[in-house]
Design an enzyme around this catalytic site. Structure first.
Site, PDB file in Angstrom:
ATOM      1  CB  CYS A 160    -100.731  29.101 -17.194  1.00  0.00           C
ATOM      2  SG  CYS A 160    -101.711  28.757 -18.657  1.00  0.00           S
TER       3      CYS A 160
ATOM      4  CG  HIS B 163     -96.443  28.836 -19.313  1.00  0.00           C
ATOM      5  ND1 HIS B 163     -96.711  27.952 -18.292  1.00  0.00           N
ATOM      6  CD2 HIS B 163     -97.532  28.827 -20.105  1.00  0.00           C
ATOM      7  CE1 HIS B 163     -97.912  27.426 -18.464  1.00  0.00           C
ATOM      8  NE2 HIS B 163     -98.424  27.950 -19.548  1.00  0.00           N
TER       9      HIS B 163
ATOM     10  CD  GLU C 294    -106.178  21.039 -18.222  1.00  0.00           C
ATOM     11  OE1 GLU C 294    -105.281  21.177 -19.074  1.00  0.00           O
ATOM     12  OE2 GLU C 294    -107.228  21.705 -18.246  1.00  0.00           O
ATOM     13  CB  SER C 295    -106.940  24.868 -13.343  1.00  0.00           C
ATOM     14  OG  SER C 295    -107.864  24.835 -14.403  1.00  0.00           O
TER      15      SER C 295
ATOM     16  NE  ARG D  31    -110.098  25.639 -17.212  1.00  0.00           N
ATOM     17  CZ  ARG D  31    -110.387  24.343 -17.231  1.00  0.00           C
ATOM     18  NH1 ARG D  31    -111.562  23.923 -16.848  1.00  0.00           N
ATOM     19  NH2 ARG D  31    -109.484  23.481 -17.637  1.00  0.00           N
TER      20      ARG D  31
ATOM     21  CD  GLU E 123     -93.673  28.255 -16.354  1.00  0.00           C
ATOM     22  OE1 GLU E 123     -93.696  29.492 -16.246  1.00  0.00           O
ATOM     23  OE2 GLU E 123     -94.685  27.585 -16.615  1.00  0.00           O
TER      24      GLU E 123
ATOM     25  CB  ILE F  12     -99.460  26.771 -23.334  1.00  0.00           C
ATOM     26  CG1 ILE F  12     -98.029  27.048 -23.808  1.00  0.00           C
ATOM     27  CG2 ILE F  12     -99.907  25.372 -23.776  1.00  0.00           C
ATOM     28  CD1 ILE F  12     -96.975  26.188 -23.142  1.00  0.00           C
TER      29      ILE F  12
HETATM   30  N1  GLN Z   1    -105.934  25.450 -19.976  1.00  0.00           N
HETATM   31  C1  GLN Z   1    -105.373  25.092 -18.695  1.00  0.00           C
HETATM   32  C2  GLN Z   1    -106.439  25.140 -17.607  1.00  0.00           C
HETATM   33  O1  GLN Z   1    -107.518  25.606 -17.845  1.00  0.00           O
HETATM   34  C3  GLN Z   1    -104.221  25.999 -18.355  1.00  0.00           C
HETATM   35  C4  GLN Z   1    -103.141  25.823 -19.366  1.00  0.00           C
HETATM   36  C5  GLN Z   1    -101.744  25.999 -18.818  1.00  0.00           C
HETATM   37  O2  GLN Z   1    -101.516  26.038 -17.616  1.00  0.00           O
HETATM   38  N2  GLN Z   1    -100.802  26.039 -19.717  1.00  0.00           N
HETATM   39  O3  GLN Z   1    -106.191  24.709 -16.524  1.00  0.00           O
END
Ligand code: GLN
Length: 192
Positions: free
Chosen positions: A82, A172, A51-52, A109, A174, A136
């Protein structure tokens, strides 16, 4: 000389990145506080998915932000997946917050909305080849400046790019068994 890669480990799926690096037999360390970064001598760093907003906040609280930004500007190779991509972006079209802001990309985002929130597919990444792409609640890149190399698109959106020492993917790697993107980061960017 043996390379060592740091993985930002304050939030998100850092463990999966550590596992990917270990599978490549790359020495790696978790970066959890400013002293892990300062004088660490790492050859590159990975900013994971997560989550940024939470990661951005923790970077400040843990006093990692300024040093990390300085190191990236001075050329430390960095790979953001991401949320990590959002941390590196200069601007975000649907969020006022910016974080490290070192890469000339404009991101959206949660770009795929709720309907197509999470999905996976195979896609071609320039210089790397075909890879599985797991998205995701992913951001994508809406705009880049000329000095950014576009490496992959999906659904007409830019989902992987490189600007000098900085590599980002919306997806991702990873979370898959395919190590090609990590390998590219370590072999190409961290050797430059
Ligand atoms: N939706 C997340 C964000 O805005 C990013 C999602 C993720 O890293 N899988 O930070």
């Amino acid at each position: 000389m043996k390379k060592q890669i740091g993985v930002l480990a304050v939030q998100g799926d850092f463990q999966e990145h550590m596992d990917a690096l270990r599978r490549l037999k790359i020495d790696c360390i978790e970066i959890r506080k400013s002293s892990d970064l300062m004088g660490s001598g790492i050859n590159g760093i990975i900013l994971p998915g997560g989550e940024s907003t939470a990661m951005g906040k923790l970077l400040h609280e843990l006093e990692i932000f300024d040093e990390l930004k300085r190191m990236i500007i001075e050329g430390l190779p960095v790979f953001g997946t991401c949320a990590g991509m959002i941390l590196l972006a200069k601007t975000c079209v649907n969020d006022d917050r910016t974080y490290l802001g070192t890469m000339d990309i404009e991101v959206r985002r949660n770009g795929y909305g709720r309907q197509l929130g999470s999905f996976s597919e195979k896609g071609l990444v320039k210089e790397i080849g075909e890879v599985p792409m797991v998205f995701i609640r992913a951001p994508y890149i809406e705009k880049t400046s000329e000095n950014v190399e576009i490496l992959a698109t999906s659904h007409g959106n830019i989902v992987a790019a490189r600007q000098g020492n900085m590599l980002v993917t919306s997806f991702h790697p990873e979370l898959t068994m395919d190590l090609k993107i990590h390998e590219f980061f370590v072999d190409v960017l961290c050797n430059a």
